[in-house]
Design a protein around this motif. Sequence first.
Motif, PDB file in Angstrom:
ATOM      1  N   ASN A  39      -4.752   5.143   2.034  1.00  0.00           N
ATOM      2  CA  ASN A  39      -4.513   6.554   2.369  1.00  0.00           C
ATOM      3  C   ASN A  39      -3.577   7.227   1.365  1.00  0.00           C
ATOM      4  OD1 ASN A  39      -6.191   6.294   4.539  1.00  0.00           O
ATOM      5  ND2 ASN A  39      -4.607   6.370   6.083  1.00  0.00           N
ATOM      6  N   GLY A  40      -3.775   6.912   0.080  1.00  0.00           N
ATOM      7  CA  GLY A  40      -2.992   7.528  -0.985  1.00  0.00           C
ATOM      8  C   GLY A  40      -1.599   6.969  -1.159  1.00  0.00           C
ATOM      9  N   LYS A  41      -1.256   5.897  -0.435  1.00  0.00           N
ATOM     10  CA  LYS A  41       0.076   5.300  -0.524  1.00  0.00           C
ATOM     11  C   LYS A  41      -0.048   3.819  -0.875  1.00  0.00           C
ATOM     12  CE  LYS A  41       1.136   7.601   3.661  1.00  0.00           C
ATOM     13  NZ  LYS A  41       1.645   7.436   4.993  1.00  0.00           N
ATOM     14  N   GLU A  42       1.072   3.236  -1.249  1.00  0.00           N
ATOM     15  CA  GLU A  42       1.118   1.788  -1.439  1.00  0.00           C
ATOM     16  C   GLU A  42       0.879   1.123  -0.079  1.00  0.00           C
ATOM     17  OE1 GLU A  42       1.628  -0.108  -4.267  1.00  0.00           O
ATOM     18  OE2 GLU A  42       1.335   1.803  -5.295  1.00  0.00           O
ATOM     19  N   PRO A  43       0.234  -0.042  -0.054  1.00  0.00           N
ATOM     20  CA  PRO A  43      -0.024  -0.704   1.233  1.00  0.00           C
ATOM     21  C   PRO A  43       1.258  -1.000   2.016  1.00  0.00           C
ATOM     22  CG  PRO A  43      -1.248  -1.780  -0.509  1.00  0.00           C
ATOM     23  CD  PRO A  43      -0.373  -0.766  -1.162  1.00  0.00           C
ATOM     24  N   TYR A  53      -0.052  -8.547   6.737  1.00  0.00           N
ATOM     25  CA  TYR A  53      -1.044  -7.495   6.514  1.00  0.00           C
ATOM     26  C   TYR A  53      -1.406  -7.398   5.044  1.00  0.00           C
ATOM     27  CZ  TYR A  53       0.146  -5.803  11.228  1.00  0.00           C
ATOM     28  OH  TYR A  53       0.350  -5.699  12.575  1.00  0.00           O
ATOM     29  N   LEU A  54      -0.424  -7.510   4.166  1.00  0.00           N
ATOM     30  CA  LEU A  54      -0.680  -7.408   2.729  1.00  0.00           C
ATOM     31  C   LEU A  54      -1.529  -8.582   2.247  1.00  0.00           C
ATOM     32  CD1 LEU A  54       2.878  -6.277   1.584  1.00  0.00           C
ATOM     33  CD2 LEU A  54       0.911  -4.856   2.132  1.00  0.00           C
ATOM     34  N   ASN A  55      -1.202  -9.779   2.731  1.00  0.00           N
ATOM     35  CA  ASN A  55      -1.998 -10.962   2.355  1.00  0.00           C
ATOM     36  C   ASN A  55      -3.409 -10.867   2.914  1.00  0.00           C
ATOM     37  OD1 ASN A  55       0.168 -12.066   0.988  1.00  0.00           O
ATOM     38  ND2 ASN A  55       0.845 -13.273   2.738  1.00  0.00           N
TER      39      ASN A  55
END
Length: 139
Positions: A39-43, A53-55
Amino acid sequence: MVRTVIKHDKKTQFIGTGRRKTAIARVFLTPGTGRFLVNGKEPSLHLGNVINYLNLIKKPLEAAKVEGKYDVVAKVHGGGLSGQADAIRLGVARALLTIDASNKLLLKPEGLLTRDPRSKERKKYGRKKARKRFQFSKR
């Protein structure tokens, strides 16, 4: 806040759709350096600093051994953070299939191409929640 606008060339853009609970994610893969935008941002800004969540959203790229070769842009709405992370993961996996069908042999055994069908059960009448009953009092 500075918004990053990314324009895609339709020939080098691969699209995948992922769903989980009530979250829906549209994922766009483009050849690049392995950058992620949600959504246009860093995760980490969108999903919070929860490492799981990142993994989770990087797992399909690791399984297909293309980590760092594609930029991932995801547009996700609905649901909570966990559902959105799972929806992005499925979208990335499906987009990798559009790149190369042989990726299926790498992604399928990991269970990355299967949509998780679990969702919230509806509340029934005469009950407090879906299955929980009201407290019983004998007297």
